[in-house]
Design an enzyme around this catalytic site. Structure first.
Site, short mmCIF file in Angstrom:
data_model
loop_
_atom_site.label_atom_id
_atom_site.label_comp_id
_atom_site.label_asym_id
_atom_site.label_seq_id
_atom_site.Cartn_x
_atom_site.Cartn_y
_atom_site.Cartn_z
N ASN D 23 8.74 -11.15 -9.40
CA ASN D 23 7.42 -10.56 -9.19
C ASN D 23 6.37 -11.66 -9.31
OD1 ASN D 23 4.76 -9.41 -10.21
ND2 ASN D 23 5.82 -7.52 -9.65
N SER D 46 6.98 -6.19 -5.29
CA SER D 46 5.55 -6.00 -5.53
C SER D 46 5.40 -4.64 -6.20
CB SER D 46 4.75 -6.07 -4.23
OG SER D 46 3.37 -6.14 -4.54
N GLU D 47 4.64 -4.59 -7.28
CA GLU D 47 4.68 -3.42 -8.16
C GLU D 47 4.07 -2.16 -7.55
OE1 GLU D 47 3.15 -6.27 -8.83
OE2 GLU D 47 1.20 -5.99 -9.80
N ASN D 48 3.40 -2.31 -6.41
CA ASN D 48 2.91 -1.10 -5.74
C ASN D 48 4.01 -0.38 -4.98
OD1 ASN D 48 2.72 -3.43 -4.06
ND2 ASN D 48 1.63 -2.19 -2.54
N SER D 88 8.86 1.79 -9.60
CA SER D 88 8.55 0.37 -9.59
C SER D 88 8.39 -0.17 -11.01
CB SER D 88 7.27 0.14 -8.79
OG SER D 88 7.01 -1.23 -8.68
#
Lengths: 236, 219, 236, 219
Positions: D23, D46-48, D88
């Site tokens: 990340n 990607s944390e979204n 996520s």
């Protein structure tokens, strides 16, 4: 791409040793990792603790590992339909921990989501609550339950790709996704293994990051426990 | 005359309201799906991971990957959805399912229920019953009024290990429809066709409230 | 089938009144319920508490409701990119509660899963931990966090069917599924509304049981915040 | 000579190991993706809600429904998967992501990090940073050694509000690579080409351990 594909069920179980705790996907005989169970029986690993909603039937599913006395303890919500299970349980050979089904599912989910503990209403006021912290939220009592900790998770999906992404079919999904997310080592067997890029990224049920090893099962029996049908209307 | 299993299911089906999601347990509760009143749209949830469960498949159409919580082969209706067990019990705990119907060995007059374990007998497990009874706002128990030994299953206090505490709101038996008011006990609402109030009183061990004339069920 | 289809965004907001708490899906401007936000602005409902990862930009997204001072409090993880927001916050007109993004997501998920509280590591040792219970699990500290409670959830999906089932596209999924599951009343707007039976039941992201009202949005702008591209190689 | 942003990113890229999920935060960390060493396969999260994030789209191919956590338009590689924010952060908390690279305003010699809030200035929020730093086992901070006022960002104690406690394991700055040993402080491992140990010592306010000869980075 990160390499996850292994040749077969035997190789996939590398490192699975006596005394380990396993999660095994499936509900009844629906969505169980048939090839991994067969390989585990062949491997002869003993003294296992199995977290699985059910315990298979005589001669199939986890029943195969009960026959060979490879399982020391079952953690399940329902264990009927299995004479050998009953015999071992009553004789004290097999330890059994019964857990409400939703709590079982959520404890798997918590493990895969990095949540060490959570509150749930199931079992308050029953023997399931013994020794557990009770707390009131909105005037209602809840029990504190903890995430499971599993050395291996053995799951079965319909389709998978080389990146470890999994897609399930029908109600064969059941516990498989959460267990896949929860295993320290997660092994997935699939009916069809496809190249990366073949599956719709929007339709993935378990992202590949959770799956450490994947292979296409050599054979699927997919036994039905309760075949219930209605007759076709002869007039049509 | 006491109702048979289909009679109990038929009476419970009258409790369905348009737009409800419903979880039916194994046994008599399953039969409720056969008696949905005209003009009522409900959708059935099975806790192993399906909404929009349909009838059994036609012979030859069985799919090992499509079963209900009783492990029976089923079908999916148009608009059905499939999901994992965590999501399934999530919707149960979050009270998205408006009605749960399940069987019981014993019910107390404060709404406690015992339906999973008989000491000394092989224990098969609670399955999803503890989650369902601890979560549902609206639980109807479908059962015989008395057990095989002729003892009342409607008690002051359950003698068997509990499945849930103070959760049952209504009981439909072969003899009667009863609401549960934790303060007052079983409130007799209806009696089975031809069954007298005396018989219900005699066969109910828990506190029973009989107020005014008790109508017969309309089936 | 259970009837959920409503005519438009205005009707869909029936019962949404001053002072309510709303969840609003989206990450940045990606996957936001554009039509519902527009209808809410037209409706003029005031004194709202909005749980949403971000607060839109000037003139779009939740920025539209900030302009009209309809929002009293924002609960978000990140609120940059918005001058009007900054002005109201600094002047004290707008209350702001900042929450770690994963905690925000999990508090939505908990609400939709009937879990009143859970432990998470995010924020331990920071001002986020102030006043919260700390507990050690496996030698590591965690904070107790609670499920949200929202009167309405406004979400946006790619496709939906008459039964309320939702499918998302790309990263427009983000917070929408958990918020859909968490709303006491959940309203979903979709780019394409199809008859029940059209969508693959295996591919549903949000089962219809969570969605109370659904409609096809009249128009989607789908604004991009950061248009980043690489030039096409002219040699190819 | 002190490294530029690409130099810092290039050095951090050497820390990547085959098979890792990574990340990357906004700013310098994002540049790391441009310097993946030969023969190393990593996948970016990607944390979204995406795994298998690819480069920016070609002009004209931008999709408003496909962005990263910095809200930039991106592409998805073969084998990518999309998921919701709860899943996520689930994979982040469950430590399925092997490396997190992010920027910082301050780092302490016990591994504390401050990167979200400056008192008196508009606070935009912590986004996913608190979840990432509290969960990741392997965090590398990418930053300048000193701030714009020339003050060291490597401190004994952070002065700004914390993002996380005792979580940073390694710092790569324009001047040096430093490990963090909570007992001993910053351990100087490498210096930027042409940068002397004296300069690093002078510009590090926290406890600094200099043992033996400190090699230059190989870029």
């Amino acid at each position: 791409m990160i390499r996850k594909v292994v040749a077969n069920a035997d190789v996939a179980l590398d490192g699975l040793t006596d005394g380990m705790t396993l999660m095994v996907g499936g509900f009844g005989l629906c969505g169980i990792p048939e090839n991994l169970i067969a390989a585990l029986r062949k491997r002869g690993t003993r003294n296992l603790t199995c977290i699985s909603n059910n315990a298979g039937v005589d001669g199939f599913g986890l029943g195969l590992l009960l026959e060979t006395r490879q399982i020391r303890k079952m953690i399940s919500s329902y264990v009927g339909e299995n004479d050998e299970f009953e015999r071992q349980m009553l004789s004290g050979e097999l330890e059994v921990e019964l857990i409400p089904q939703g709590t079982l599912a959520e404890r798997c989910r918590a493990a895969g989501a990095g949540i060490p503990a959570f509150f749930t209403p199931a079992g308050f006021g029953t023997e399931v609550a013994e020794g557990k912290e009770v707390r009131m939220f909105g005037g209602k009592p809840y029990l504190l339950e903890h995430a499971f900790d599993a050395d291996f998770a053995l799951v079965k999906a319909w389709k998978g790709d080389e990146a470890g992404n999994l897609i399930f079919k029908g109600t064969a999904r059941n516990f498989n996704p959460m267990m896949a997310m929860a295993g320290r080592v997660t092994v997935a067997e699939v009916e069809e293994l496809v190249p990366a890029g073949t599956l719709d990224p929007n339709a993935i049920h378990v992202p590949g990051i959770f799956v450490h090893r994947i292979f296409q099962g050599a054979h699927y029996e997919k036994r039905i426990e309760q075949r219930t049908v209605r007759p076709k209307n002869p007039a049509i | 005359m006491a109702l048979d299993k289909n009679g109990i299911a038929r009476r419970i089906a009258q409790e369905l309201r348009d737009g409800w999601y419903v979880n039916l347990g194994i046994g008599i509760p399953t039969l409720v799906a056969n008696f949905i009143p005209e003009g009522i749209d409900v959708e059935f949830q099975s806790e192993n991971g399906i909404l929009g469960m349909g009838p059994f498949p036609f012979e030859g159409d069985e799919d090992a990957d499509l079963i209900n919580a009783g492990k029976q082969t089923i079908t999916a209706l148009a608009g059905a959805s499939l999901f994992d067990s965590a999501t399934s019990f999530g919707m149960i705990r979050a009270r998205k399912v408006q009605l749960t119907v399940l069987g019981a060995m014993e019910v107390s007059d404060r709404g406690d229920i015992a339906n999973w374990k008989i000491p000394g007998r092989m224990v098969k497990g609670m399955g999803g019953a503890m989650d369902l009874v601890a979560s549902a706002e609206n639980i109807i128990v479908a059962m015989q009024h008395s057990n095989r030994e002729g003892e009342s299953k409607l008690l002051t206090e359950c003698t068997l290990p509990l499945t849930g505490v103070g959760c049952v709101k209504k009981v439909v038996t072969d003899l009667a429809v009863l609401d549960i008011d934790p303060e007052r006990g079983f409130i007799l609402r209806e009696r089975a066709p031809g069954v007298g109030v005396d018989e219900i009183v005699a066969k109910t061990a828990g506190r029973l409230v009989v107020e005014g004339a008790i109508p017969e069920m309309r089936l």
